[in-house]
Design an enzyme around this catalytic site. Structure first.
Site: not given
Length: 200
Positions: A36, A38-39, A107
């Site tokens: 969440g 914004g990646k 990750s």
């Protein structure tokens, strides 16, 4: 080596030739941050803008690898590590073809990202999508945090599984202070000289 199999590396198209044809260098941009943060949204915005400039660019994220390449993996720490390892190997191949690869994955640990850096090598550029947990929970577009808080999802990063922020990323993007377009602009501006990208 089998009798009739001979190495042909010297006959293959070289990376330098591919990059010359593409008009820019290849690289792996690894966007890390909480779910969440914004990646994927930022990666998609960067991909669109660079594609329109003629850049050979590809996004890899959970949506396009979890259903195929990594469809047999779950979300335990071991499976997350294997998920990221496979993605890193694919990203390395893309970069070797002269592509700019935008990888959008939580990750969560430094060890996992160190594995990626080791696989990818000098092409690795780590970008921290720096969004506080409270903001990620407020957005919670998929309802995942609510389910994790209710105990319906186990080992969810930020709730009952840790997230370790990068200590020294290539770029730190604090999304509470930036719009998606501003974050995309900052990332493109940082990448342009590094990868010799064409200007708009």
């Amino acid at each position: 080596m089998a009798e009739h199999i001979h190495p042909i590396h010297e006959q293959l198209v070289q990376r330098s030739e591919r990059e010359a044809a593409n008009g820019h260098r290849g690289g792996v941009v690894w966007l890390t941050g909480l779910s969440g943060s914004g990646k994927s949204t930022i990666a998609a915005a960067v991909e669109r803008r660079l594609f329109e400039r003629g850049v050979f660019v590809q996004v890899l994220d959970g949506d396009n690898v979890r259903n195929g390449l990594n469809g047999n993996l779950g979300f335990s720490l071991a499976d997350r590590q294997e998920n990221v390892r496979r993605v890193a190997e694919v990203a390395k191949l893309f970069a070797g073809a002269g592509a700019l690869v935008l990888c959008s994955f939580v990750s969560p640990t430094r060890d996992i990202r160190a594995t990626v850096a080791e696989i990818v090598g000098d092409d690795y550029l780590e970008v921290y999508i720096n969004t506080p947990l409270e903001e990620c929970e407020r957005r919670d577009v998929k309802g995942l945090y609510a389910k994790a808080r209710a105990g319906e999802i186990k080992q969810f990063t930020g709730i009952d599984s840790p997230y370790e922020a990068p200590p020294d990323p290539f770029l730190d993007l604090p999304t509470t202070d930036l719009t998606v377009e501003q974050a995309a602009t900052q990332l493109i501006e940082a990448l342009t000289p590094r990868l010799q990208l064409p200007h708009a």
